[in-house]
Design a protein around this motif. Structure first.
Motif, PDB file in Angstrom:
ATOM      1  N   LEU A  58       0.871  -1.167   0.000  1.00  0.00           N
ATOM      2  CA  LEU A  58       0.000   0.000   0.000  1.00  0.00           C
ATOM      3  C   LEU A  58       0.911   1.220   0.000  1.00  0.00           C
ATOM      4  CD1 LEU A  58      -3.119   0.842   0.398  1.00  0.00           C
ATOM      5  CD2 LEU A  58      -2.421   1.353   2.721  1.00  0.00           C
ATOM      6  N   VAL A  59       0.849   1.996  -1.082  1.00  0.00           N
ATOM      7  CA  VAL A  59       1.685   3.195  -1.174  1.00  0.00           C
ATOM      8  C   VAL A  59       0.766   4.403  -1.287  1.00  0.00           C
ATOM      9  CG1 VAL A  59       3.531   1.903  -2.311  1.00  0.00           C
ATOM     10  CG2 VAL A  59       1.922   3.196  -3.712  1.00  0.00           C
ATOM     11  N   GLN A  60       1.159   5.495  -0.611  1.00  0.00           N
ATOM     12  CA  GLN A  60       0.329   6.698  -0.618  1.00  0.00           C
ATOM     13  C   GLN A  60       1.047   7.780  -1.419  1.00  0.00           C
ATOM     14  OE1 GLN A  60      -1.063   7.610   3.305  1.00  0.00           O
ATOM     15  NE2 GLN A  60      -2.140   9.473   2.680  1.00  0.00           N
ATOM     16  N   TYR A  61       0.313   8.418  -2.324  1.00  0.00           N
ATOM     17  CA  TYR A  61       0.943   9.404  -3.209  1.00  0.00           C
ATOM     18  C   TYR A  61       1.381  10.654  -2.446  1.00  0.00           C
ATOM     19  CZ  TYR A  61      -0.417   6.592  -7.196  1.00  0.00           C
ATOM     20  OH  TYR A  61      -0.541   5.575  -8.090  1.00  0.00           O
ATOM     21  N   ILE A  62       2.423  11.268  -2.983  1.00  0.00           N
ATOM     22  CA  ILE A  62       3.041  12.455  -2.402  1.00  0.00           C
ATOM     23  C   ILE A  62       2.957  13.576  -3.430  1.00  0.00           C
ATOM     24  CG2 ILE A  62       5.384  13.339  -1.912  1.00  0.00           C
ATOM     25  CD1 ILE A  62       5.760  10.960  -0.121  1.00  0.00           C
ATOM     26  N   ASP A  63       2.625  14.791  -2.978  1.00  0.00           N
ATOM     27  CA  ASP A  63       2.478  15.893  -3.935  1.00  0.00           C
ATOM     28  C   ASP A  63       3.820  16.554  -4.246  1.00  0.00           C
ATOM     29  OD1 ASP A  63       3.080  17.758  -1.951  1.00  0.00           O
ATOM     30  OD2 ASP A  63       1.006  18.360  -1.633  1.00  0.00           O
ATOM     31  N   GLU A  64       3.787  17.596  -5.076  1.00  0.00           N
ATOM     32  CA  GLU A  64       5.026  18.228  -5.564  1.00  0.00           C
ATOM     33  C   GLU A  64       5.707  19.060  -4.484  1.00  0.00           C
ATOM     34  OE1 GLU A  64       2.010  19.021  -6.411  1.00  0.00           O
ATOM     35  OE2 GLU A  64       1.869  21.136  -5.883  1.00  0.00           O
ATOM     36  N   GLU A  65       5.069  19.155  -3.289  1.00  0.00           N
ATOM     37  CA  GLU A  65       5.727  19.836  -2.168  1.00  0.00           C
ATOM     38  C   GLU A  65       6.170  18.841  -1.092  1.00  0.00           C
ATOM     39  OE1 GLU A  65       2.849  22.805  -1.071  1.00  0.00           O
ATOM     40  OE2 GLU A  65       3.524  24.162  -2.664  1.00  0.00           O
ATOM     41  N   GLY A  66       6.012  17.542  -1.396  1.00  0.00           N
ATOM     42  CA  GLY A  66       6.501  16.524  -0.477  1.00  0.00           C
ATOM     43  C   GLY A  66       5.494  16.085   0.572  1.00  0.00           C
ATOM     44  N   GLN A  67       4.226  16.507   0.434  1.00  0.00           N
ATOM     45  CA  GLN A  67       3.199  16.138   1.409  1.00  0.00           C
ATOM     46  C   GLN A  67       2.405  14.920   0.938  1.00  0.00           C
ATOM     47  OE1 GLN A  67       3.157  17.935   4.296  1.00  0.00           O
ATOM     48  NE2 GLN A  67       4.923  18.902   3.329  1.00  0.00           N
ATOM     49  N   LEU A  68       1.945  14.108   1.884  1.00  0.00           N
ATOM     50  CA  LEU A  68       1.100  12.960   1.567  1.00  0.00           C
ATOM     51  C   LEU A  68      -0.243  13.439   1.012  1.00  0.00           C
ATOM     52  CD1 LEU A  68       1.583  10.603   4.649  1.00  0.00           C
ATOM     53  CD2 LEU A  68       2.158  10.053   2.284  1.00  0.00           C
ATOM     54  N   LEU A  69      -0.697  12.805  -0.051  1.00  0.00           N
ATOM     55  CA  LEU A  69      -2.004  13.096  -0.638  1.00  0.00           C
ATOM     56  C   LEU A  69      -3.022  12.058  -0.147  1.00  0.00           C
ATOM     57  CD1 LEU A  69      -0.876  13.780  -4.316  1.00  0.00           C
ATOM     58  CD2 LEU A  69      -2.056  15.415  -2.842  1.00  0.00           C
ATOM     59  N   PRO A  70      -4.315  12.389  -0.116  1.00  0.00           N
ATOM     60  CA  PRO A  70      -5.324  11.392   0.235  1.00  0.00           C
ATOM     61  C   PRO A  70      -5.622  10.482  -0.953  1.00  0.00           C
ATOM     62  CG  PRO A  70      -6.373  13.498  -0.210  1.00  0.00           C
ATOM     63  CD  PRO A  70      -4.886  13.709  -0.365  1.00  0.00           C
TER      64      PRO A  70
END
Lengths: 102, 102, 102, 102, 102
Positions: free
Chosen positions: B26-38
């Protein structure tokens, strides 16, 4: 294809064999008014795009069409560096103008 | 490709035959600022990525390009463990730095 | 792949010939915290998943990889019934626990 | 397919070899009520669509189905210029009417 | 697959040769509670679906699986007319009931 701006690079040394020799760029998508979107892609680069340049991104199986890319696990590739984007005869972007302003 | 962080594992014993022998993360996506996305993916793993590591995810038919994966029903695969992400010469992520802080 | 919960069934008698013999489930996607999302899929089912079970959904061409599915117009298939989902060593879902609570 | 309106053009001279000879249009998507959406595509054009015309866009591997396009890295192509869109027998769009109003 | 309701038709006479002979329907997506979504598709129709009917839409390469569709640039096709959608044994939709109410 989508328009994106080159923002940086991604490095991965421990990877599947088919990923070897791919230069990876972090590109951020640009909307139809020329603004950066909060959406990015890590795209393979074959043409040496540089930071701040606007590029064209092909996604899906299109990302592996170029000769030599067929067996790489790419779902996004830089397929061109953009010179101009014109909307109803107005320039939304001009590479020359962008470079002059740097 | 998208950047994601390994968060956990998924186990399925009753599955279609082509799914046998796939380790699922289970991998959670990360945005272009390095934060976890829902936003997450259940991705096949061939390289032994560990919890909290940042990885590159290929989606679509790209997920089955690696030799031996062609006949597995994967639409997302971990294709690399990320060492560094740099945005305009600043480090958004460094695996070494992240491990030092653990 | 995405995690989804089986919610019901879809029946279609007037369909293209390639759709014959496919059992169709209505599955609703589940987010990374285990909550139902307002997003669903009508997915082909080969493994007899039952209402309320958590399943793995493969989308795109991955949905037709299993032997015998290659010539069916599927863009989503149930590829496994989920036993457990663990996030950072905590159980987000356990089939056994879910059945005990019914 | 999606409905889009031709808004402008994109020019790229430094590109991968497989991109040569493709005319690129900037098309903006239109919703089911006929309004422009904040969403666009850079699409290959084989049929000479002009600014302000409504067109049909095929995406994914469908964008490379037309003879001669198989080895181009297209993930979006203009496959038709739209004459009419009718919703429940009312005209949402008519090319003739649109041209009369120009 | 997704559930959609047939809303109307799209006509295009000036198109790529591979698009010839395809009947195009405007279908609007329906959510998991049976409500129309602000999202549509222009889908190829092989089975003669009529306005207001609920249909199943296959997208991506699945849209070209049916014999005779392989070389058409379709990324969405009507693959079945829906008779019933049941969610946890309650009918979300019944074609018979819908027709009785007309």
């Amino acid at each position: 294809m989508q328009i994106a701006q080159v923002r940086g690079t991604v490095v991965s040394t421990h990877k599947v064999p088919s990923m070897r020799g791919i230069k990876l760029l972090l590109v951020q998508y640009i909307d139809e008014e020329g603004q950066l979107l909060p959406k990015y892609e890590v795209a393979g680069d074959l043409i040496g795009a540089g930071v701040s340049e606007w590029v064209l991104i092909s996604r899906g199986s299109a990302a592996r069409i170029e000769v030599g890319q067929e067996s790489k696990p790419l779902d996004a590739t830089v397929v061109g560096i953009i010179d101009t984007v014109n909307v109803e005869r107005n320039a939304l972007y001009s590479k020359k103008e962008a470079e002059r302003l740097l």
